[in-house]
Design a protein around this motif. Structure first.
Motif, PDB file in Angstrom:
ATOM      1  N   VAL A 125       0.858  -1.179   0.000  1.00 51.40           N
ATOM      2  CA  VAL A 125       0.000   0.000   0.000  1.00 51.40           C
ATOM      3  C   VAL A 125       0.893   1.228   0.000  1.00 51.40           C
ATOM      4  O   VAL A 125       1.952   1.240   0.615  1.00 51.40           O
ATOM      5  CB  VAL A 125      -0.929  -0.026   1.233  1.00 51.40           C
ATOM      6  N   LEU A 126       0.467   2.270  -0.678  1.00 54.67           N
ATOM      7  CA  LEU A 126       1.266   3.477  -0.775  1.00 54.67           C
ATOM      8  C   LEU A 126       1.453   4.135   0.584  1.00 54.67           C
ATOM      9  O   LEU A 126       0.496   4.331   1.327  1.00 54.67           O
ATOM     10  CB  LEU A 126       0.590   4.482  -1.712  1.00 54.67           C
ATOM     11  N   SER A 127       2.699   4.469   0.887  1.00 57.59           N
ATOM     12  CA  SER A 127       2.979   5.220   2.106  1.00 57.59           C
ATOM     13  C   SER A 127       2.523   6.656   1.882  1.00 57.59           C
ATOM     14  O   SER A 127       2.243   7.069   0.747  1.00 57.59           O
ATOM     15  CB  SER A 127       4.470   5.194   2.411  1.00 57.59           C
ATOM     16  N   ALA A 144       2.093  11.134  -1.678  1.00 57.35           N
ATOM     17  CA  ALA A 144       2.362  12.549  -1.953  1.00 57.35           C
ATOM     18  C   ALA A 144       3.129  12.699  -3.264  1.00 57.35           C
ATOM     19  O   ALA A 144       2.853  13.618  -4.052  1.00 57.35           O
ATOM     20  CB  ALA A 144       3.150  13.166  -0.801  1.00 57.35           C
ATOM     21  N   GLN A 145       4.074  11.790  -3.531  1.00 58.27           N
ATOM     22  CA  GLN A 145       4.822  11.834  -4.790  1.00 58.27           C
ATOM     23  C   GLN A 145       3.893  11.589  -5.978  1.00 58.27           C
ATOM     24  O   GLN A 145       4.010  12.244  -7.018  1.00 58.27           O
ATOM     25  CB  GLN A 145       5.937  10.788  -4.799  1.00 58.27           C
ATOM     26  N   VAL A 146       2.992  10.639  -5.836  1.00 58.57           N
ATOM     27  CA  VAL A 146       2.042  10.350  -6.908  1.00 58.57           C
ATOM     28  C   VAL A 146       1.174  11.575  -7.161  1.00 58.57           C
ATOM     29  O   VAL A 146       0.964  11.980  -8.314  1.00 58.57           O
ATOM     30  CB  VAL A 146       1.172   9.110  -6.568  1.00 58.57           C
ATOM     31  N   ARG A 147       0.674  12.167  -6.099  1.00 53.45           N
ATOM     32  CA  ARG A 147      -0.171  13.368  -6.255  1.00 53.45           C
ATOM     33  C   ARG A 147       0.606  14.502  -6.914  1.00 53.45           C
ATOM     34  O   ARG A 147       0.072  15.217  -7.760  1.00 53.45           O
ATOM     35  CB  ARG A 147      -0.714  13.807  -4.902  1.00 53.45           C
ATOM     36  N   PRO A 190       8.728  16.841 -12.044  1.00 51.19           N
ATOM     37  CA  PRO A 190       9.173  15.817 -11.100  1.00 51.19           C
ATOM     38  C   PRO A 190       9.340  14.500 -11.837  1.00 51.19           C
ATOM     39  O   PRO A 190       8.646  14.246 -12.830  1.00 51.19           O
ATOM     40  CB  PRO A 190       8.029  15.736 -10.082  1.00 51.19           C
ATOM     41  N   ASP A 191      10.259  13.691 -11.380  1.00 53.88           N
ATOM     42  CA  ASP A 191      10.468  12.392 -12.008  1.00 53.88           C
ATOM     43  C   ASP A 191       9.261  11.515 -11.706  1.00 53.88           C
ATOM     44  O   ASP A 191       9.018  11.176 -10.554  1.00 53.88           O
ATOM     45  CB  ASP A 191      11.743  11.756 -11.463  1.00 53.88           C
ATOM     46  N   PRO A 192       8.491  11.151 -12.725  1.00 47.32           N
ATOM     47  CA  PRO A 192       7.281  10.370 -12.468  1.00 47.32           C
ATOM     48  C   PRO A 192       7.545   8.878 -12.284  1.00 47.32           C
ATOM     49  O   PRO A 192       6.656   8.139 -11.889  1.00 47.32           O
ATOM     50  CB  PRO A 192       6.436  10.608 -13.727  1.00 47.32           C
ATOM     51  N   GLY A 193       8.761   8.425 -12.509  1.00 47.01           N
ATOM     52  CA  GLY A 193       9.053   6.997 -12.481  1.00 47.01           C
ATOM     53  C   GLY A 193       8.746   6.325 -11.161  1.00 47.01           C
ATOM     54  O   GLY A 193       7.972   5.366 -11.098  1.00 47.01           O
ATOM     55  N   ALA A 194       9.347   6.793 -10.074  1.00 49.89           N
ATOM     56  CA  ALA A 194       9.171   6.139  -8.771  1.00 49.89           C
ATOM     57  C   ALA A 194       7.733   6.197  -8.271  1.00 49.89           C
ATOM     58  O   ALA A 194       7.174   5.164  -7.894  1.00 49.89           O
ATOM     59  CB  ALA A 194      10.134   6.747  -7.755  1.00 49.89           C
ATOM     60  N   PRO A 195       7.080   7.381  -8.269  1.00 50.30           N
ATOM     61  CA  PRO A 195       5.709   7.393  -7.752  1.00 50.30           C
ATOM     62  C   PRO A 195       4.728   6.607  -8.623  1.00 50.30           C
ATOM     63  O   PRO A 195       3.830   5.945  -8.104  1.00 50.30           O
ATOM     64  CB  PRO A 195       5.340   8.872  -7.685  1.00 50.30           C
TER      65      PRO A 195
END
Length: 183
Positions: A42-44, A49-52, A144-149
């Protein structure tokens, strides 16, 4: 590959939040609380926040508009290059003619004027290309780098889907057991 959607960033964020919250509620409802394996998927708060942030940026970035601007700039640069080639050939012919014949003062002035016009044209073309390039670099630098989120969101969505399908099977088994007990 272009991906077009009519959903707003707020709507996508709202749907993502409600999807994740529903999945967590479902996990908590069935198991009392989700286990360590689930907690790892599950997303921390930080990852969410990174995804948003990535969704908000890319929603406001207007990539299609930027691509159109970049294509227009590339077309203008190409047109300027073609015009420059013709001007360069014409200038080369004038220089050869001036070398071959003892050029008069008037011809030398015309040649100097043509050279100055070519330098101005090249300077204008160079400035335009530099501005277009720096604008594009600035746009990408702010992204922002979208890769990780996005990777974390995909893993979380995959896990939630897997748990959802497993819980559906468990619910059917529970319903069947209840029906057997009632009979």
């Amino acid at each position: 590959m272009a991906f077009k959607t009519s959903l707003s960033v707020d709507k996508i964020t709202e749907l993502g939040d409600s999807f994740i919250n529903a999945a967590l509620d479902s996990l908590e409802g069935e198991a009392g609380s989700y286990d360590k394996h689930a907690a790892g998927k599950v997303l921390s708060v930080h990852k969410l926040a990174q995804v948003r942030e990535a969704v908000a940026f890319w929603g406001e970035f207007e990539l299609e508009t930027k691509r159109e601007d970049w294509r227009d700039a590339a077309l203008q640069i190409s047109q300027m290059q073609e015009a420059g080639e013709g001007s360069k050939k014409e200038l080369a012919e004038k220089v050869r003619a001036a070398k071959g014949s003892g050029a008069s003062e008037t011809e030398k002035k015309r040649l100097l004027s043509a050279l100055m016009n070519e330098v101005k044209s090249l300077t204008t073309r160079n400035r335009f290309a530099e501005t277009a390039y720096l604008s594009m670099v600035n746009d990408w630098d702010e992204a922002p780098d979208p890769g990780a989120p996005l990777s974390a969101a995909a893993e979380a969505a995959e896990f939630v889907a897997q748990v959802g399908s497993e819980s559906g099977g468990l619910q059917r088994a529970l319903d069947a057991a209840r029906a057997d007990l009632a009979a």
